[in-house]
Motif scaffolding. Structure first.
Motif, PDB file in Angstrom:
ATOM      1  N   ALA A 107      75.041  41.918  82.912  1.00  0.00           N
ATOM      2  CA  ALA A 107      75.695  41.954  84.223  1.00  0.00           C
ATOM      3  C   ALA A 107      76.753  40.867  84.341  1.00  0.00           C
ATOM      4  N   GLU A 108      76.439  39.663  83.872  1.00  0.00           N
ATOM      5  CA  GLU A 108      77.365  38.535  84.021  1.00  0.00           C
ATOM      6  C   GLU A 108      78.609  38.675  83.158  1.00  0.00           C
ATOM      7  N   GLU A 109      78.469  39.231  81.964  1.00  0.00           N
ATOM      8  CA  GLU A 109      79.596  39.259  81.035  1.00  0.00           C
ATOM      9  C   GLU A 109      80.297  40.602  80.964  1.00  0.00           C
ATOM     10  N   ALA A 110      79.642  41.667  81.441  1.00  0.00           N
ATOM     11  CA  ALA A 110      80.251  42.990  81.325  1.00  0.00           C
ATOM     12  C   ALA A 110      80.219  43.789  82.618  1.00  0.00           C
ATOM     13  N   ASP A 111      79.612  43.239  83.681  1.00  0.00           N
ATOM     14  CA  ASP A 111      79.497  43.962  84.948  1.00  0.00           C
ATOM     15  C   ASP A 111      78.826  45.322  84.750  1.00  0.00           C
ATOM     16  N   PRO A 148      81.431  42.729  90.755  1.00  0.00           N
ATOM     17  CA  PRO A 148      81.776  41.992  89.531  1.00  0.00           C
ATOM     18  C   PRO A 148      81.298  40.559  89.621  1.00  0.00           C
ATOM     19  N   PHE A 149      80.982  39.974  88.467  1.00  0.00           N
ATOM     20  CA  PHE A 149      80.481  38.612  88.413  1.00  0.00           C
ATOM     21  C   PHE A 149      81.648  37.629  88.431  1.00  0.00           C
ATOM     22  N   GLU A 159      87.900  39.529  77.644  1.00  0.00           N
ATOM     23  CA  GLU A 159      88.468  40.860  77.491  1.00  0.00           C
ATOM     24  C   GLU A 159      87.371  41.823  77.045  1.00  0.00           C
ATOM     25  N   HIS A 160      87.449  43.059  77.485  1.00  0.00           N
ATOM     26  CA  HIS A 160      86.482  44.087  77.120  1.00  0.00           C
ATOM     27  C   HIS A 160      87.172  45.172  76.296  1.00  0.00           C
TER      28      HIS A 160
END
Length: 227
Positions: A107-111, A148-149, A159-160
């Motif tokens: 959740a924190e890094e990728a929502d 979003p976190f 970046e994703h």
């Protein structure tokens, strides 16, 4: 040197302990400590320094199309913007399970949230110099989080990228990706997929490569300090 008979089904890492006659924390860090031990090993006393680590979780998130999520952020020790997978320290308190830590980090890094969780594999990062073990989860049936976190420091400009699993492995073999947890996750997922995912373990399976008696007491972290 002792030679063991060739019995593939009997090859496994085994617990082994030797008397520690003296121990000292030579560095107490924000994320990990450096320990110095004297060990009675046979007729000798040997001295070893190693990183005493809280251990960490990492998450290979896979969507319905078989794509995997990679994230990129700056990693100061190697002076590189590094493609990796969401990961984080087990620093959420004594009652936080590895699975709960993985849910938090995804959740924190990728929502993202996931409805289906399995253990993909466990590994030691550097067993000759650290007791850190990383548990990699496979997360599927994904959906976005409600909000979003709010990220800071190196995580602020994450970046994703979604890549087909085979394309990600091609990038490894082309010498374009180097993060150890990412590499372990990609190859393990590819082989598990080839075996119709029969190798996956329950999300709350035992974690024998993590050594609670060796863990440091972490200080309050300032974010961005994961594996």
């Amino acid at each position: 040197m002792q030679e063991r008979p060739n019995a593939a089904n009997e090859i496994a890492d085994l617990p082994e302990t030797h008397p520690v006659t003296a121990t000292e924390t030579v560095h107490h860090g924000w994320v990990w400590n450096v320990a110095s031990d004297s060990i009675s090993y046979g007729a000798d006393t040997i001295h070893r320094e190693y990183i005493a680590h809280t251990s960490a979780v990492a998450i290979l998130a896979m969507d319905a199309q078989g794509r995997v999520l990679l994230i990129s952020q700056y990693r100061h020790p190697v002076r590189m913007r590094n493609w990796e997978i969401p990961a984080g320290l087990l620093d959420g308190g004594p009652n936080e399970s590895p699975r709960e830590a993985a849910v938090r980090e995804l959740a924190e890094e990728a929502d993202l949230q996931a409805d289906t969780w399995h253990v993909l594999l466990d590994f030691w990062t550097t067993p000759g110099g650290s007791n850190e073990s990383i548990r990699i989860f496979l997360a599927r049936d994904l959906r976005p989080t409600a909000q979003p976190f709010a990220r800071i420091h190196e995580e602020a400009d994450i970046e994703h990228c979604w890549l087909d699993l085979d394309a990600a492995i091609d990038a490894v073999l082309d010498d374009r990706l180097h993060n150890p947890a990412l590499l372990q996750a990609l190859f393990a997922a590819s082989e598990s997929r080839r075996r119709s995912w029969r190798t996956l373990r329950d999300a709350d399976a035992p974690w024998p490569t993590r050594s609670p008696e060796l863990l440091p007491v972490p200080r309050a972290l300032e974010g961005g300090g994961h594996a």
